[in-house]
Design a protein around this motif. Structure first.
Motif, PDB file in Angstrom:
ATOM      1  N   ASP A 214      40.915   6.399  91.226  1.00 15.80           N
ATOM      2  CA  ASP A 214      42.086   7.560  90.818  1.00 15.80           C
ATOM      3  C   ASP A 214      43.338   6.761  90.370  1.00 15.80           C
ATOM      4  O   ASP A 214      43.913   7.245  89.279  1.00 15.80           O
ATOM      5  CB  ASP A 214      42.372   8.669  92.018  1.00 15.80           C
ATOM      6  N   ILE A 215      43.774   5.628  90.978  1.00 16.72           N
ATOM      7  CA  ILE A 215      45.197   4.895  90.676  1.00 16.72           C
ATOM      8  C   ILE A 215      44.785   4.520  89.376  1.00 16.72           C
ATOM      9  O   ILE A 215      45.483   4.594  88.341  1.00 16.72           O
ATOM     10  CB  ILE A 215      45.162   3.922  91.642  1.00 16.72           C
ATOM     11  N   TYR A 216      43.600   3.783  89.053  1.00 15.44           N
ATOM     12  CA  TYR A 216      43.421   3.077  87.791  1.00 15.44           C
ATOM     13  C   TYR A 216      43.159   4.043  86.540  1.00 15.44           C
ATOM     14  O   TYR A 216      43.669   3.547  85.703  1.00 15.44           O
ATOM     15  CB  TYR A 216      42.256   2.036  88.194  1.00 15.44           C
ATOM     16  N   SER A 217      42.535   5.054  86.987  1.00 12.50           N
ATOM     17  CA  SER A 217      42.702   6.149  86.056  1.00 12.50           C
ATOM     18  C   SER A 217      44.091   6.698  85.481  1.00 12.50           C
ATOM     19  O   SER A 217      44.125   6.830  84.219  1.00 12.50           O
ATOM     20  CB  SER A 217      41.725   7.341  86.689  1.00 12.50           C
ATOM     21  N   LEU A 218      44.980   6.720  86.420  1.00 11.82           N
ATOM     22  CA  LEU A 218      46.127   7.077  86.028  1.00 11.82           C
ATOM     23  C   LEU A 218      46.733   6.299  85.223  1.00 11.82           C
ATOM     24  O   LEU A 218      47.609   6.389  84.394  1.00 11.82           O
ATOM     25  CB  LEU A 218      47.013   7.524  87.323  1.00 11.82           C
ATOM     26  N   VAL A 219      46.524   4.764  85.789  1.00 14.03           N
ATOM     27  CA  VAL A 219      47.083   3.819  84.829  1.00 14.03           C
ATOM     28  C   VAL A 219      46.553   3.661  83.626  1.00 14.03           C
ATOM     29  O   VAL A 219      47.302   3.502  82.674  1.00 14.03           O
ATOM     30  CB  VAL A 219      46.782   2.348  85.738  1.00 14.03           C
ATOM     31  N   ARG A 220      45.498   3.785  83.408  1.00 10.07           N
ATOM     32  CA  ARG A 220      44.683   3.894  82.016  1.00 10.07           C
ATOM     33  C   ARG A 220      45.394   4.929  80.951  1.00 10.07           C
ATOM     34  O   ARG A 220      45.645   4.591  80.011  1.00 10.07           O
ATOM     35  CB  ARG A 220      43.229   4.121  82.165  1.00 10.07           C
ATOM     36  N   ARG A 221      45.810   6.022  81.702  1.00  6.39           N
ATOM     37  CA  ARG A 221      46.293   7.256  80.869  1.00  6.39           C
ATOM     38  C   ARG A 221      47.709   7.015  80.731  1.00  6.39           C
ATOM     39  O   ARG A 221      48.428   7.364  79.542  1.00  6.39           O
ATOM     40  CB  ARG A 221      46.170   8.491  81.508  1.00  6.39           C
ATOM     41  N   GLY A 222      48.398   6.683  81.832  1.00  8.65           N
ATOM     42  CA  GLY A 222      49.945   6.468  81.875  1.00  8.65           C
ATOM     43  C   GLY A 222      50.669   5.147  81.207  1.00  8.65           C
ATOM     44  O   GLY A 222      51.535   4.972  80.661  1.00  8.65           O
ATOM     45  N   ALA A 223      49.704   4.012  81.145  1.00  9.15           N
ATOM     46  CA  ALA A 223      50.370   2.808  81.134  1.00  9.15           C
ATOM     47  C   ALA A 223      50.521   2.583  79.575  1.00  9.15           C
ATOM     48  O   ALA A 223      51.487   2.346  78.906  1.00  9.15           O
ATOM     49  CB  ALA A 223      49.777   1.634  81.524  1.00  9.15           C
ATOM     50  N   ALA A 224      49.531   2.765  78.649  1.00  8.64           N
ATOM     51  CA  ALA A 224      49.501   2.316  77.198  1.00  8.64           C
ATOM     52  C   ALA A 224      48.407   3.380  76.683  1.00  8.64           C
ATOM     53  O   ALA A 224      48.114   3.158  75.416  1.00  8.64           O
ATOM     54  CB  ALA A 224      49.257   0.696  77.101  1.00  8.64           C
ATOM     55  N   GLY A 225      48.307   4.338  77.202  1.00 14.61           N
ATOM     56  CA  GLY A 225      47.364   5.525  76.549  1.00 14.61           C
ATOM     57  C   GLY A 225      45.735   4.951  76.421  1.00 14.61           C
ATOM     58  O   GLY A 225      45.289   4.134  76.889  1.00 14.61           O
ATOM     59  N   PRO A 226      45.169   5.828  75.601  1.00 15.47           N
ATOM     60  CA  PRO A 226      43.369   5.489  75.485  1.00 15.47           C
ATOM     61  C   PRO A 226      43.134   4.210  74.884  1.00 15.47           C
ATOM     62  O   PRO A 226      41.990   3.508  75.105  1.00 15.47           O
ATOM     63  CB  PRO A 226      42.987   6.476  74.540  1.00 15.47           C
ATOM     64  N   GLU A 227      44.099   3.355  74.239  1.00 17.84           N
ATOM     65  CA  GLU A 227      43.943   2.071  73.557  1.00 17.84           C
ATOM     66  C   GLU A 227      44.093   0.926  74.570  1.00 17.84           C
ATOM     67  O   GLU A 227      44.391  -0.213  73.902  1.00 17.84           O
ATOM     68  CB  GLU A 227      44.340   2.058  72.212  1.00 17.84           C
ATOM     69  N   ILE A 228      44.437   1.373  75.759  1.00 18.46           N
ATOM     70  CA  ILE A 228      45.237   0.216  76.626  1.00 18.46           C
ATOM     71  C   ILE A 228      43.842  -1.132  76.623  1.00 18.46           C
ATOM     72  O   ILE A 228      44.326  -2.271  76.697  1.00 18.46           O
ATOM     73  CB  ILE A 228      44.898   0.549  78.312  1.00 18.46           C
ATOM     74  N   GLY A 229      42.772  -1.005  76.367  1.00 17.08           N
ATOM     75  CA  GLY A 229      41.855  -2.110  76.537  1.00 17.08           C
ATOM     76  C   GLY A 229      41.884  -2.938  75.275  1.00 17.08           C
ATOM     77  O   GLY A 229      41.253  -3.961  75.291  1.00 17.08           O
ATOM     78  N   ARG A 230      42.505  -2.655  74.017  1.00 17.44           N
ATOM     79  CA  ARG A 230      42.598  -3.239  72.968  1.00 17.44           C
ATOM     80  C   ARG A 230      43.394  -4.358  72.797  1.00 17.44           C
ATOM     81  O   ARG A 230      44.579  -3.789  73.159  1.00 17.44           O
ATOM     82  CB  ARG A 230      42.620  -2.307  71.890  1.00 17.44           C
ATOM     83  N   GLY A 231      43.169  -5.563  72.481  1.00 24.01           N
ATOM     84  CA  GLY A 231      44.154  -6.522  72.372  1.00 24.01           C
ATOM     85  C   GLY A 231      44.667  -7.194  73.682  1.00 24.01           C
ATOM     86  O   GLY A 231      45.797  -7.947  73.652  1.00 24.01           O
ATOM     87  N   LEU A 232      44.174  -6.976  74.628  1.00 20.71           N
ATOM     88  CA  LEU A 232      44.428  -7.561  76.003  1.00 20.71           C
ATOM     89  C   LEU A 232      43.450  -8.945  76.326  1.00 20.71           C
ATOM     90  O   LEU A 232      42.628  -8.770  76.847  1.00 20.71           O
ATOM     91  CB  LEU A 232      44.298  -6.504  77.052  1.00 20.71           C
TER      92      LEU A 232
END
Length: 245
Positions: A214-232
């Motif tokens: 649940d926490i990581y799901s909130l991080v994914r939505r709140g930290a940088a949006g749906p494109e969080i996995g790109r360019g990391l």
């Protein structure tokens, strides 16, 4: 909490190129983006610039164009919280000279320059909150503080297993941080009129896992949006007490 501020200004002398003064004016205008009245701006962090709708660059000084766009990250906090913190510091005989957002302070002590350049997500799992921020190309892209942390895992264990908070905290540390191959059953001694308990390790681990998902799901939505996995290129870095789970 952070929000993006944007502004476009005319370049003072297009034929001479963009000056540092033009950059300061653009950043100042972007930082004037309105924030809710119940919040106070505690930091304005430059992100990047664009000249005449061109590609975004970190430093446009010397480039030629007629318009300069700036983008900043405006970090805010609840006004009442800031005022209460300042009052507490003043009562201790000290003076507040400046603010620095906690996630940014953690990143300065945790992340390497090459990680910030290749792209990285920092997640600080604290007791009451989870802070996260994202860097790409050495530019801070997003920052967020979520009102959920390790204490919520303890509470989940207490409710789910019908045990005391102290017992739940002990179980969290044993099951969440225990070595591979540890006992499949965790024993809780008797106390406060309660009989001793033997709790399956798998059940404890599952409760912990659900809350972390649940926490990581909130991080994914709140930290940088749906494109969080790109360019990391450097992936995610975990820190804080919860990182031991």
């Amino acid at each position: 909490e952070a929000q993006v501020g944007r502004a476009v200004i005319p370049v003072s002398r297009p034929s001479a190129g963009i000056s540092s003064r033009d950059m300061e004016r653009a950043l100042s205008a972007a930082g004037m983006t309105a924030v809710p009245p119940e919040r106070e701006t505690i930091d304005v962090i430059p992100e990047d610039f664009a000249v005449d709708d061109g590609e975004r660059v970190a430093n446009p000084e010397g480039l030629h164009g007629s318009r300069l766009a700036a983008r900043v990250l405006i970090v805010t906090a609840r006004l009442a919280s800031v005022q209460n913190l300042i009052k507490s510091v003043n009562q201790a005989g000290l003076t507040v000279e400046d603010y620095i957002p906690e996630p940014l302070a953690v990143s300065l002590s945790t992340l390497r320059a090459e990680e910030q350049k290749s792209g990285v997500l920092l997640i600080d799992l604290g007791a009451g909150t989870t802070s996260c921020l994202c860097y790409r190309d050495e530019v801070l892209q997003a920052m967020s503080v979520l009102g959920v942390g390790g204490d919520h895992i303890t509470n989940d264990l207490s409710i789910g297993l019908k045990i005391l908070q102290g017992q739940a905290e002990e179980l969290k540390q044993k099951a969440g941080c225990g070595p591979e191959g540890a006992a499949e059953t965790l024993a809780l001694p008797a106390g406060l009129g309660r009989a001793p308990l033997a709790i399956p390790r798998a059940r404890v681990s599952r409760i912990i896992e659900l809350r972390l998902e649940d926490i990581y799901s909130l991080v994914r939505r709140g930290a940088a949006g749906p494109e969080i996995g790109r360019g990391l290129g450097s992936g995610a870095v975990l820190t804080g007490g919860g990182a031991l789970l």
